[in-house]
Design an enzyme around this catalytic site. Structure first.
Site, PDB file in Angstrom:
ATOM      1  N   CYS A   1       1.169  -2.557  15.754  1.00 55.39           N
ATOM      2  CA  CYS A   1       1.187  -2.404  14.408  1.00 55.39           C
ATOM      3  C   CYS A   1       0.594  -3.465  13.569  1.00 55.39           C
ATOM      4  CB  CYS A   1       2.835  -1.912  13.781  1.00 55.39           C
ATOM      5  SG  CYS A   1       2.747  -1.502  11.837  1.00 55.39           S
TER       6      CYS A   1
ATOM      7  N   SER B   1      11.439   5.119  15.417  1.00 55.84           N
ATOM      8  CA  SER B   1      10.238   4.775  16.031  1.00 55.84           C
ATOM      9  C   SER B   1      10.546   4.334  17.521  1.00 55.84           C
ATOM     10  CB  SER B   1       9.581   3.526  15.109  1.00 55.84           C
ATOM     11  OG  SER B   1       9.085   4.126  13.946  1.00 55.84           O
TER      12      SER B   1
ATOM     13  N   CYS C   1       6.273  -5.238  15.892  1.00 58.54           N
ATOM     14  CA  CYS C   1       5.811  -4.524  16.692  1.00 58.54           C
ATOM     15  C   CYS C   1       4.357  -4.685  17.397  1.00 58.54           C
ATOM     16  CB  CYS C   1       5.810  -2.992  16.347  1.00 58.54           C
ATOM     17  SG  CYS C   1       7.761  -2.730  15.654  1.00 58.54           S
TER      18      CYS C   1
ATOM     19  N   CYS D   1      -1.331   5.815  10.340  1.00 59.70           N
ATOM     20  CA  CYS D   1      -0.116   5.174  10.513  1.00 59.70           C
ATOM     21  C   CYS D   1      -0.234   3.740  11.405  1.00 59.70           C
ATOM     22  CB  CYS D   1       0.793   5.957  11.696  1.00 59.70           C
ATOM     23  SG  CYS D   1       1.102   7.488  11.326  1.00 59.70           S
TER      24      CYS D   1
ATOM     25  N   GLU E   1       0.816  -1.293  -0.007  1.00 59.38           N
ATOM     26  CA  GLU E   1      -0.095   0.075   0.074  1.00 59.38           C
ATOM     27  C   GLU E   1       0.798   1.358   0.060  1.00 59.38           C
ATOM     28  OE1 GLU E   1      -3.893  -1.370   2.088  1.00 59.38           O
ATOM     29  OE2 GLU E   1      -2.549  -1.234   3.623  1.00 59.38           O
TER      30      GLU E   1
ATOM     31  N   CYS F   1       6.006  -7.086   7.018  1.00 51.41           N
ATOM     32  CA  CYS F   1       7.131  -6.745   7.815  1.00 51.41           C
ATOM     33  C   CYS F   1       7.667  -7.775   8.948  1.00 51.41           C
ATOM     34  CB  CYS F   1       6.495  -5.404   8.499  1.00 51.41           C
ATOM     35  SG  CYS F   1       8.082  -4.687   9.464  1.00 51.41           S
TER      36      CYS F   1
ATOM     37  N   CYS G   1       3.495   8.547   1.544  1.00 51.21           N
ATOM     38  CA  CYS G   1       4.033   7.549   2.509  1.00 51.21           C
ATOM     39  C   CYS G   1       4.207   6.076   1.480  1.00 51.21           C
ATOM     40  CB  CYS G   1       2.949   7.095   3.730  1.00 51.21           C
ATOM     41  SG  CYS G   1       3.560   6.047   4.846  1.00 51.21           S
TER      42      CYS G   1
END
Ligand code: SAH
Length: 376
Positions: free
Chosen positions: A134, A240, A131, A360, A107, A127, A120
């Site tokens: 997320c 982050s 985390c 986010c 995306e 990933c 973005c």
């Protein structure tokens, strides 16, 4: 557990069909042209057409001879990733879901603001970092994407926004796509070579020409590659951080077990260019009753002391099944005030594109088991 495919992007063309020129660096284009006995300046012209003007049809490349154009069209294409979905938020945010050649998806999100427009960009399908807060981390399949797929996100957005320079309008002063953040799906420093190749193309003055000052790479803290990012790319760095003690950060940003806070911050202090009015951005997701106390804010200020920095507070964006809540606006303000009174700008990020799951940490594509990638 995640299905992790530690592979680079698939070849641009699965069969012997035409090769996509997008993704090739200037040097690769020069070498490709040299192999066809074409001089360097022709490769430079082509670079300008494809990356500077966004032209996809060889016939529009009017300063290139007809015979060379035909030769190019026989062997090459200038292609964009396919758009499989295109979603517009009520607040003007736009999300494109791109379907890559092996069927996986990433995306990318365009966020218009008063004084800028930010794209973005994703660096991986899924990933590996996991985390806790997320959504992308819950996606099972992970693979690196190639330079074509990274630059392709920028080019596609520029197509959509109608912002390629033309002979009539050679310079565009106010762009809707003025800034890039590598803050989409994936950890950009786990795909450093492809991200670097793509960003070099994006920054090239003869091409897309977005300055390194308008590009920010965000990392959860892949310490060994942070310096290279500064030296080789010179882009802005965002970290982050999200927690100020190792016990909590180990839990919510598990890469911390490998590269703990002290090591991460030591590397930040050495980030190239910090003395020249450059600042590091620390991102801090506000999780209710987890990391949002006054004591956390004071500790944050203490550990980043001496680093030219800005602290972006990101109200937690929920997703189905997420184990956290967003801190209250009052809590976020109180936290921000402590950080600000220590001299650090501390903007609170307004959630954008929540209605289309574009905020986010909300990005997650459906990619699970692409046939070709799983066959090997
Ligand atoms: N892997 C890189 C790039 C992703 S950037 C990195 O971690 O920096 C995406 C940013 O959104 C990161 O700061 C991430 O921590 C933050 N984020 C993730 N999930 C979120 C959520 N649910 N709400 C708000 N921010 C989130």
């Amino acid at each position: 557990m995640s299905t992790i495919l530690e592979q680079n992007a698939p070849p641009e063309s699965a069969d012997d069909g035409p090769i996509n020129l997008i993704g090739m660096s200037r040097e690769e284009l020069v070498a490709t042209f040299a192999a066809m006995n074409e001089p360097r300046f022709r490769a430079d012209q082509l670079f300008q057409w494809i990356y500077g003007r966004g032209v996809t049809d060889f016939d529009e490349m009017t300063n290139i001879s007809k015979s060379l154009r035909t030769k190019l069209a026989d062997r090459f294409v200038v292609a964009r990733p396919n758009i499989s979905r295109d979603l517009a938020s009520e607040d003007g945010t736009h999300k494109w879901l791109l379907r890559l050649d092996d069927g996986t998806e990433v995306e990318c999100v365009h966020i218009p603001e008063d004084d800028r427009g930010t794209l973005c960009v994703s660096s991986q399908v899924g990933c590996t970092l996991n985390c806790r807060f997320c959504h992308t981390g819950t996606q099972r399949l992970v693979r690196n994407i190639g330079p074509a797929e990274i630059v392709g996100q920028v080019m596609l957005a520029r197509d959509h926004l109608g912002e390629w320079p033309t002979a009539e309008r050679p310079t565009i002063y106010e762009r809707e796509l003025s800034n890039i953040v590598m803050m989409g799906m994936g950890e950009p420093l786990y795909n450093f070579d492809n991200v670097a190749a793509a960003l070099k193309i994006v920054m090239d003055d003869a091409g897309i020409a977005i300055s390194r000052r308008r590009i920010t790479l965000s990392t959860a803290g892949v310490v060994p590659l942070i310096r290279r990012c500064g030296e080789e790319l010179g882009v802005n760095l965002a970290i982050s951080l999200h927690a100020v003690r190792d016990d909590l950060r180990d839990e919510i940003v598990p890469i911390n077990r490998k590269y703990p806070i002290a090591e991460l911050l030591a590397t930040c202090r050495d980030y190239p260019g910090l003395k020249n009015s450059r600042r590091i951005t620390f991102e801090y997701v506000m999780l209710k009753d987890v990391n949002d106390s006054d004591a956390d804010a004071r500790e944050l200020v203490r550990i980043i002391a001496g680093i030219p920095a800005k602290v972006n507070l990101i109200p937690f964006n929920p997703w189905p099944g997420a184990p956290y809540d967003r801190s209250t606006p009052e809590r976020i303000e109180a936290f921000a005030e402590i950080v600000r009174s220590a001299g650090y700008p501390s903007p609170v990020r307004t959630p954008r594109g929540e209605d289309i799951m574009a905020a986010c940490g909300q990005l997650k594509s459906e990619s699970e088991r692409p046939r070709r990638a799983m066959a090997g």
